[in-house]
Design a protein around this motif. Structure first.
Motif, PDB file in Angstrom:
ATOM      1  N   ASP A 191       0.828  -1.205   0.000  1.00 21.73           N
ATOM      2  CA  ASP A 191       0.000   0.000   0.000  1.00 21.73           C
ATOM      3  C   ASP A 191       0.861   1.255   0.000  1.00 21.73           C
ATOM      4  O   ASP A 191       0.557   2.241  -0.693  1.00 21.73           O
ATOM      5  N   LYS A 192       1.946   1.224   0.773  1.00 24.03           N
ATOM      6  CA  LYS A 192       2.832   2.385   0.825  1.00 24.03           C
ATOM      7  C   LYS A 192       3.494   2.631  -0.529  1.00 24.03           C
ATOM      8  O   LYS A 192       3.526   3.769  -1.023  1.00 24.03           O
ATOM      9  N   SER A 193       4.012   1.566  -1.134  1.00 23.99           N
ATOM     10  CA  SER A 193       4.691   1.725  -2.422  1.00 23.99           C
ATOM     11  C   SER A 193       3.723   2.136  -3.520  1.00 23.99           C
ATOM     12  O   SER A 193       4.005   3.058  -4.302  1.00 23.99           O
ATOM     13  N   ALA A 194       2.564   1.479  -3.581  1.00 19.38           N
ATOM     14  CA  ALA A 194       1.586   1.810  -4.612  1.00 19.38           C
ATOM     15  C   ALA A 194       1.114   3.251  -4.449  1.00 19.38           C
ATOM     16  O   ALA A 194       0.915   3.981  -5.439  1.00 19.38           O
ATOM     17  N   GLY A 195       0.943   3.695  -3.204  1.00 26.32           N
ATOM     18  CA  GLY A 195       0.523   5.057  -2.956  1.00 26.32           C
ATOM     19  C   GLY A 195       1.553   6.070  -3.423  1.00 26.32           C
ATOM     20  O   GLY A 195       1.206   7.088  -4.038  1.00 26.32           O
ATOM     21  N   LYS A 196       2.820   5.815  -3.123  1.00 28.49           N
ATOM     22  CA  LYS A 196       3.876   6.742  -3.546  1.00 28.49           C
ATOM     23  C   LYS A 196       4.027   6.756  -5.063  1.00 28.49           C
ATOM     24  O   LYS A 196       4.278   7.811  -5.669  1.00 28.49           O
ATOM     25  N   GLY A 254       1.671   6.088  -7.125  1.00 29.51           N
ATOM     26  CA  GLY A 254       0.448   6.581  -7.727  1.00 29.51           C
ATOM     27  C   GLY A 254      -0.227   5.589  -8.654  1.00 29.51           C
ATOM     28  O   GLY A 254      -0.847   5.984  -9.648  1.00 29.51           O
ATOM     29  N   VAL A 255      -0.127   4.305  -8.321  1.00 29.38           N
ATOM     30  CA  VAL A 255      -0.718   3.260  -9.163  1.00 29.38           C
ATOM     31  C   VAL A 255      -1.589   2.344  -8.319  1.00 29.38           C
ATOM     32  O   VAL A 255      -1.436   2.253  -7.098  1.00 29.38           O
ATOM     33  N   GLU A 256      -2.510   1.647  -8.978  1.00 29.43           N
ATOM     34  CA  GLU A 256      -3.399   0.729  -8.280  1.00 29.43           C
ATOM     35  C   GLU A 256      -2.835  -0.685  -8.238  1.00 29.43           C
ATOM     36  O   GLU A 256      -3.204  -1.476  -7.372  1.00 29.43           O
ATOM     37  N   TYR A 257      -1.964  -1.002  -9.182  1.00 27.15           N
ATOM     38  CA  TYR A 257      -1.337  -2.329  -9.190  1.00 27.15           C
ATOM     39  C   TYR A 257       0.125  -2.169  -9.590  1.00 27.15           C
ATOM     40  O   TYR A 257       0.527  -1.142 -10.157  1.00 27.15           O
ATOM     41  N   LEU A 258       0.916  -3.178  -9.268  1.00 28.44           N
ATOM     42  CA  LEU A 258       2.328  -3.187  -9.634  1.00 28.44           C
ATOM     43  C   LEU A 258       2.604  -4.414 -10.494  1.00 28.44           C
ATOM     44  O   LEU A 258       1.965  -5.456 -10.334  1.00 28.44           O
ATOM     45  N   ASP A 259       3.545  -4.278 -11.399  1.00 29.38           N
ATOM     46  CA  ASP A 259       3.841  -5.381 -12.313  1.00 29.38           C
ATOM     47  C   ASP A 259       4.722  -6.444 -11.674  1.00 29.38           C
ATOM     48  O   ASP A 259       4.533  -7.636 -11.925  1.00 29.38           O
ATOM     49  N   LEU A 260       5.667  -6.023 -10.852  1.00 31.05           N
ATOM     50  CA  LEU A 260       6.553  -6.974 -10.191  1.00 31.05           C
ATOM     51  C   LEU A 260       6.952  -6.402  -8.834  1.00 31.05           C
ATOM     52  O   LEU A 260       7.454  -5.282  -8.758  1.00 31.05           O
ATOM     53  N   VAL A 261       6.717  -7.168  -7.790  1.00 30.86           N
ATOM     54  CA  VAL A 261       7.151  -6.801  -6.440  1.00 30.86           C
ATOM     55  C   VAL A 261       8.048  -7.912  -5.931  1.00 30.86           C
ATOM     56  O   VAL A 261       7.696  -9.096  -6.012  1.00 30.86           O
ATOM     57  N   ILE A 262       9.202  -7.532  -5.413  1.00 32.18           N
ATOM     58  CA  ILE A 262      10.165  -8.523  -4.945  1.00 32.18           C
ATOM     59  C   ILE A 262      10.650  -8.193  -3.536  1.00 32.18           C
ATOM     60  O   ILE A 262      10.609  -7.036  -3.112  1.00 32.18           O
ATOM     61  N   LEU A 263      11.084  -9.213  -2.825  1.00 30.46           N
ATOM     62  CA  LEU A 263      11.699  -9.032  -1.511  1.00 30.46           C
ATOM     63  C   LEU A 263      13.142  -8.608  -1.721  1.00 30.46           C
ATOM     64  O   LEU A 263      13.898  -9.279  -2.434  1.00 30.46           O
ATOM     65  N   HIS A 264      13.553  -7.521  -1.085  1.00 28.92           N
ATOM     66  CA  HIS A 264      14.837  -6.887  -1.376  1.00 28.92           C
ATOM     67  C   HIS A 264      16.039  -7.708  -0.911  1.00 28.92           C
ATOM     68  O   HIS A 264      17.111  -7.657  -1.508  1.00 28.92           O
ATOM     69  N   GLN A 265      15.878  -8.447   0.186  1.00 31.45           N
ATOM     70  CA  GLN A 265      16.968  -9.240   0.760  1.00 31.45           C
ATOM     71  C   GLN A 265      16.387 -10.507   1.397  1.00 31.45           C
ATOM     72  O   GLN A 265      15.211 -10.516   1.790  1.00 31.45           O
ATOM     73  N   PRO A 266      17.191 -11.551   1.558  1.00 30.68           N
ATOM     74  CA  PRO A 266      16.668 -12.774   2.164  1.00 30.68           C
ATOM     75  C   PRO A 266      16.489 -12.733   3.681  1.00 30.68           C
ATOM     76  O   PRO A 266      15.721 -13.511   4.226  1.00 30.68           O
TER      77      PRO A 266
END
Length: 294
Positions: free
Chosen positions: A91-96, A98-110
């Protein structure tokens, strides 16, 4: 000619060459992304931890491009790992952005010191994927042991693993494991930017004589032939720059046809020395930081 897109293991098409904003200051990011979109990039890679998602969103909103024309990728930082926390991180990333969906979201580190939180975070990504809020999910900087553990206990195989890959550090065993599982290898620091200021043995990829000779033979720059090498080997690349000339130069690589011998010569440049941080060294205690709300 190198392909301009790859097909992820879930059938989603991803532009093979993206534009990165790692270490791009917020005040420079909007202009850089605007220029990248003008040049022709359609894949933008950012991360919550970069602190510039909002500026990426500003460039997207003023670009005049439809949302469907763009492939937007971001990463969840370790501070937001955990099931509910990661749902909120979206929600935080999509809000910043300005989109309703994201194409690819990944975990930054293990986050090996608390892998249960990592698994909970990935479960949240699976939920977001099932709900259609993200088109694909993946990981970043996952080494073989982290990747295998994740695959063994989760339901959705990651579509991508974004890792340090350049001629001087090729992680060939990890590349092979990703490929065996149908996971796209995505190179951060693809032209070895992380090597440019290295003071130890090895020097900069930009000054490498083998790469220089190949570049000269094609009438291109060392950076361009490194990107072409990745693409020919089936890897996604996300070079970054805030300089208009470099942004355009990095996109002008699809007419480079490296020979099998040239590809092999670049394969042989591996020094096996990681220039970025060891994934196991990042902990919540050492690298945890609050990610602001949208």
């Amino acid at each position: 000619m190198s392909t301009s897109s790859f097909l992820l293991n879930n059938g989603v098409e991803i532009p093979s060459l993206g534009f990165g904003v790692f270490q791009s200051a917020p005040e420079e990011t909007a202009a850089a992304v605007t220029e990248a979109l003008r040049v022709g990039y359609r894949h933008i890679d950012t991360a919550a931890a970069y602190g510039n998602e909002r500026e990426v969103g500003q460039a997207i909103s003023t670009s005049g491009l439809s949302r469907e024309e763009l492939f937007i990728e971001t990463k969840v930082w370790i501070s937001d790992y955990g099931y509910d926390e990661t749902l909120h991180a979206f929600d935080k990333s999509a809000g910043k952005l300005g989109v309703e969906y994201l194409d690819l979201v990944i975990l930054h580190q293990p986050l090996p010191t608390n892998f249960r939180k990592t698994l909970a975070a990935y479960a949240a990504l699976e939920k977001l994927y099932a709900d259609g809020k993200v088109r694909a999910i993946g990981v970043s900087n996952f080494m073989p042991e982290h990747l295998q553990h994740l695959i063994n206990v989760t339901n959705v195989v990651p579509t991508a693993n974004q890792i340090e890959i350049h001629p001087y550090f090729q992680q060939k065993d990890l590349l092979a494991l990703d490929t065996d599982h149908g996971i796209l290898n995505q190179a951060w620091s693809p032209i070895g930017g992380i090597t440019f200021y290295y003071e130890g043995d090895g020097g900069s990829t930009l000054d490498d004589p083998t790469i220089g000779a190949i570049a000269q033979a094609h009438g291109k720059t060392p950076a361009q032939v490194m990107l072409a090498w990745h693409l020919a080997r089936g890897r996604s690349v996300i070079p970054k720059s805030v300089k208009a000339q470099r942004i355009a130069e990095n996109f002008d690589v699809f007419d480079i046809n490296l020979t099998p011998d040239e590809l092999s010569r670049m394969d042989d440049l591996d020094k096996g020395v990681r220039r970025g941080p060891e994934p196991v060294s990042l902990t919540l205690e050492s690298h945890g930081m609050p990610i602001p709300e949208a």
